[in-house]
Each structure stands twice: as C-alpha cells, then as structure tokens.
Design a protein around this motif. Structure first.
Motif, PDB file in Angstrom:
ATOM      1  N   ALA A 199     -10.401 -30.022 -70.981  1.00 31.66           N
ATOM      2  CA  ALA A 199      -9.023 -30.481 -70.798  1.00 31.66           C
ATOM      3  C   ALA A 199      -8.800 -31.054 -69.397  1.00 31.66           C
ATOM      4  CB  ALA A 199      -8.043 -29.348 -71.076  1.00 31.66           C
ATOM      5  N   ARG A 200      -9.438 -30.469 -68.413  1.00 31.17           N
ATOM      6  CA  ARG A 200      -9.286 -30.963 -67.037  1.00 31.17           C
ATOM      7  C   ARG A 200      -9.957 -32.335 -66.891  1.00 31.17           C
ATOM      8  NH1 ARG A 200      -9.562 -26.506 -62.366  1.00 31.17           N
ATOM      9  NH2 ARG A 200      -7.382 -26.196 -62.866  1.00 31.17           N
ATOM     10  N   LEU A 201     -11.103 -32.526 -67.522  1.00 29.68           N
ATOM     11  CA  LEU A 201     -11.774 -33.826 -67.492  1.00 29.68           C
ATOM     12  C   LEU A 201     -10.932 -34.875 -68.225  1.00 29.68           C
ATOM     13  CD1 LEU A 201     -15.436 -32.652 -68.122  1.00 29.68           C
ATOM     14  CD2 LEU A 201     -14.488 -33.518 -65.963  1.00 29.68           C
ATOM     15  N   GLU A 202     -10.341 -34.492 -69.346  1.00 29.14           N
ATOM     16  CA  GLU A 202      -9.474 -35.419 -70.075  1.00 29.14           C
ATOM     17  C   GLU A 202      -8.238 -35.783 -69.258  1.00 29.14           C
ATOM     18  OE1 GLU A 202      -8.945 -33.190 -73.687  1.00 29.14           O
ATOM     19  OE2 GLU A 202     -10.747 -34.077 -74.610  1.00 29.14           O
ATOM     20  N   SER A 203      -7.719 -34.831 -68.491  1.00 24.35           N
ATOM     21  CA  SER A 203      -6.558 -35.144 -67.653  1.00 24.35           C
ATOM     22  C   SER A 203      -6.946 -36.080 -66.502  1.00 24.35           C
ATOM     23  CB  SER A 203      -5.886 -33.874 -67.128  1.00 24.35           C
ATOM     24  OG  SER A 203      -6.662 -33.239 -66.138  1.00 24.35           O
ATOM     25  N   TRP A 204      -8.212 -36.045 -66.069  1.00 18.86           N
ATOM     26  CA  TRP A 204      -8.683 -37.006 -65.062  1.00 18.86           C
ATOM     27  C   TRP A 204      -8.718 -38.408 -65.683  1.00 18.86           C
ATOM     28  CZ3 TRP A 204      -8.496 -38.515 -60.497  1.00 18.86           C
ATOM     29  CH2 TRP A 204      -9.412 -39.398 -59.927  1.00 18.86           C
ATOM     30  N   ALA A 205      -9.098 -38.512 -66.946  1.00 18.62           N
ATOM     31  CA  ALA A 205      -9.066 -39.807 -67.642  1.00 18.62           C
ATOM     32  C   ALA A 205      -7.642 -40.348 -67.681  1.00 18.62           C
ATOM     33  CB  ALA A 205      -9.637 -39.679 -69.058  1.00 18.62           C
ATOM     34  N   ASP A 206      -6.664 -39.490 -67.976  1.00 18.45           N
ATOM     35  CA  ASP A 206      -5.256 -39.911 -67.977  1.00 18.45           C
ATOM     36  C   ASP A 206      -4.817 -40.353 -66.584  1.00 18.45           C
ATOM     37  OD1 ASP A 206      -5.119 -39.276 -70.688  1.00 18.45           O
ATOM     38  OD2 ASP A 206      -4.227 -37.296 -70.317  1.00 18.45           O
ATOM     39  N   ALA A 207      -5.250 -39.629 -65.564  1.00 22.20           N
ATOM     40  CA  ALA A 207      -4.910 -39.986 -64.184  1.00 22.20           C
ATOM     41  C   ALA A 207      -5.486 -41.353 -63.821  1.00 22.20           C
ATOM     42  CB  ALA A 207      -5.411 -38.917 -63.212  1.00 22.20           C
ATOM     43  N   LEU A 208      -6.705 -41.631 -64.284  1.00 21.68           N
ATOM     44  CA  LEU A 208      -7.303 -42.947 -64.018  1.00 21.68           C
ATOM     45  C   LEU A 208      -6.509 -44.062 -64.686  1.00 21.68           C
ATOM     46  CD1 LEU A 208     -11.097 -42.078 -64.309  1.00 21.68           C
ATOM     47  CD2 LEU A 208      -9.839 -42.696 -62.227  1.00 21.68           C
ATOM     48  N   ASP A 209      -5.989 -43.819 -65.894  1.00 22.37           N
ATOM     49  CA  ASP A 209      -5.145 -44.812 -66.562  1.00 22.37           C
ATOM     50  C   ASP A 209      -3.891 -45.093 -65.748  1.00 22.37           C
ATOM     51  OD1 ASP A 209      -6.930 -45.006 -68.678  1.00 22.37           O
ATOM     52  OD2 ASP A 209      -5.779 -43.669 -69.999  1.00 22.37           O
ATOM     53  N   ARG A 210      -3.266 -44.051 -65.220  1.00 21.20           N
ATOM     54  CA  ARG A 210      -2.059 -44.236 -64.401  1.00 21.20           C
ATOM     55  C   ARG A 210      -2.388 -44.955 -63.094  1.00 21.20           C
ATOM     56  NH1 ARG A 210      -1.631 -39.014 -65.864  1.00 21.20           N
ATOM     57  NH2 ARG A 210      -1.717 -38.224 -63.744  1.00 21.20           N
ATOM     58  N   LEU A 211      -3.519 -44.615 -62.494  1.00 20.83           N
ATOM     59  CA  LEU A 211      -3.946 -45.278 -61.264  1.00 20.83           C
ATOM     60  C   LEU A 211      -4.186 -46.764 -61.520  1.00 20.83           C
ATOM     61  CD1 LEU A 211      -4.505 -44.246 -58.387  1.00 20.83           C
ATOM     62  CD2 LEU A 211      -6.906 -44.109 -59.000  1.00 20.83           C
ATOM     63  N   ASP A 212      -4.815 -47.068 -62.648  1.00 22.39           N
ATOM     64  CA  ASP A 212      -5.079 -48.453 -63.022  1.00 22.39           C
ATOM     65  C   ASP A 212      -3.779 -49.223 -63.251  1.00 22.39           C
ATOM     66  OD1 ASP A 212      -6.776 -50.593 -63.507  1.00 22.39           O
ATOM     67  OD2 ASP A 212      -7.007 -50.125 -65.630  1.00 22.39           O
ATOM     68  N   ALA A 213      -2.734 -48.533 -63.684  1.00 22.87           N
ATOM     69  CA  ALA A 213      -1.426 -49.162 -63.904  1.00 22.87           C
ATOM     70  C   ALA A 213      -0.634 -49.303 -62.599  1.00 22.87           C
ATOM     71  CB  ALA A 213      -0.626 -48.339 -64.913  1.00 22.87           C
ATOM     72  N   GLY A 214      -1.211 -48.832 -61.492  1.00 24.85           N
ATOM     73  CA  GLY A 214      -0.551 -48.977 -60.198  1.00 24.85           C
ATOM     74  C   GLY A 214       0.338 -47.811 -59.819  1.00 24.85           C
ATOM     75  N   ASP A 215       0.159 -46.674 -60.488  1.00 24.07           N
ATOM     76  CA  ASP A 215       0.968 -45.493 -60.204  1.00 24.07           C
ATOM     77  C   ASP A 215       0.204 -44.491 -59.354  1.00 24.07           C
ATOM     78  OD1 ASP A 215       2.975 -46.518 -61.876  1.00 24.07           O
ATOM     79  OD2 ASP A 215       2.141 -45.513 -63.639  1.00 24.07           O
ATOM     80  N   ASP A 216       0.925 -43.715 -58.557  1.00 26.64           N
ATOM     81  CA  ASP A 216       0.335 -42.582 -57.862  1.00 26.64           C
ATOM     82  C   ASP A 216      -0.044 -41.540 -58.902  1.00 26.64           C
ATOM     83  OD1 ASP A 216       0.971 -43.869 -55.496  1.00 26.64           O
ATOM     84  OD2 ASP A 216       2.713 -42.610 -55.063  1.00 26.64           O
TER      85      ASP A 216
END
Length: 162
Positions: free
Chosen positions: A77-94
C-alpha cells in the motif's frame, strides 16, 4: 512522460531493463539530488525479517551541512501511494508521502520556502526532527521514479505475503 506504471510500455523494454539489472535486487526507490551536494533518497534494504508483508528501507538525507538516515518500513500500500504521489507530482502538484501514517514522512514542494523545489523529511512521531533540503531535480524525475518504483514492485511485491 504521463505513462502510468507499466501501461502502454513495450514489454521487451521492461525485459531488457530487468536483464540489465541482473539478479541484483533494486536498491534505490527514490533518488532526488542536485549538483550542490543536496540529496534525499529512499533505499530498499531487503525483506523485513520480522514481518512477511514488509520491506526494510531507509530514508537518507545528505547535504554539505547535515546528513542523516532513518529506518522506514515499506509495504504494498505504501508503494502504491508513492505511485499516486508521482502522478500528482507529474500534474504539477506538491506531494506528501506517508504523511498520515506513523513513522517518517516525505513532502515534495515544487516551490519551497526559498522559491526553489525542496524535499522535506519529517520524523514527527520519532525524533521530532524536520529537515528541509532545497534542490532542483532533473526534468525527467517523474519518469525515472516510475521506473524505479516498477523495478522495486516487480522484484519485491511477489515475495511479500500477509
């Protein structure tokens, strides 16, 4: 650059990446550094001997001024949440990774206190220390970290149970 982990990629490229890695398990999940000697990384250390569903890891902070490390437990679950964080980072979000869990947290601010990107490592539940590391990571950071995450998940997740 917006490819989601594994989607739309040529499987022969993935096989070539695995062959290039050999049988060595992937070590670096996160590697954010600049030319000034500032860096934050998350290193995978191996299977957790006391928890079959976990991976032992560490967060390492290195700067010319301060350096340190802290233990970190990784799981699916923690690795999957890192994937979600990368998506947000790619969208220009903190992003805030692991902010609502016990243990250390990592925050990535695209425009930090010094008007440049910074990575914040916070250990509120343990040492109560927070470190801000200003750095300008390379432009391909999201694609590179998706590749790193895919390698870690491909190697470690099949071995986890629980």
């Amino acid at each position: 650059m917006r490819d989601v982990l594994g989607s739309g990629e040529d499987r022969s490229v993935l096989a070539d990446e695995r062959a290039a890695m050999g049988d060595r398990p992937p070590r670096e999940l996160i590697s954010l550094a600049d030319d000034e000697g500032n860096g934050v990384s998350v290193n995978v250390l191996g299977r957790s001997p006391g928890w079959t569903a976990g991976i032992d890891a560490e967060i390492v902070v290195k700067t010319p001024f301060v350096s340190g490390r802290i233990d970190l437990a990784l799981y699916v679950a923690r690795l999957e949440s890192w994937a979600d964080a990368l998506d947000r980072l790619d969208a220009g979000d903190d992003v805030a990774w692991m902010a609502m869990s016990s243990g250390p947290s990592i925050f990535i601010q695209l425009t930090g206190e010094r008007d440049c990107p910074e990575v914040i490592v916070e250990d509120e539940s343990g040492s109560m220390v927070t470190v801000r590391v200003p750095l300008v990571p390379p432009d391909d950071r999201v694609a590179d970290h998706r590749r790193r995450l895919r390698q870690v998940m491909d190697h470690w997740v099949p071995a986890l149970s629980g």
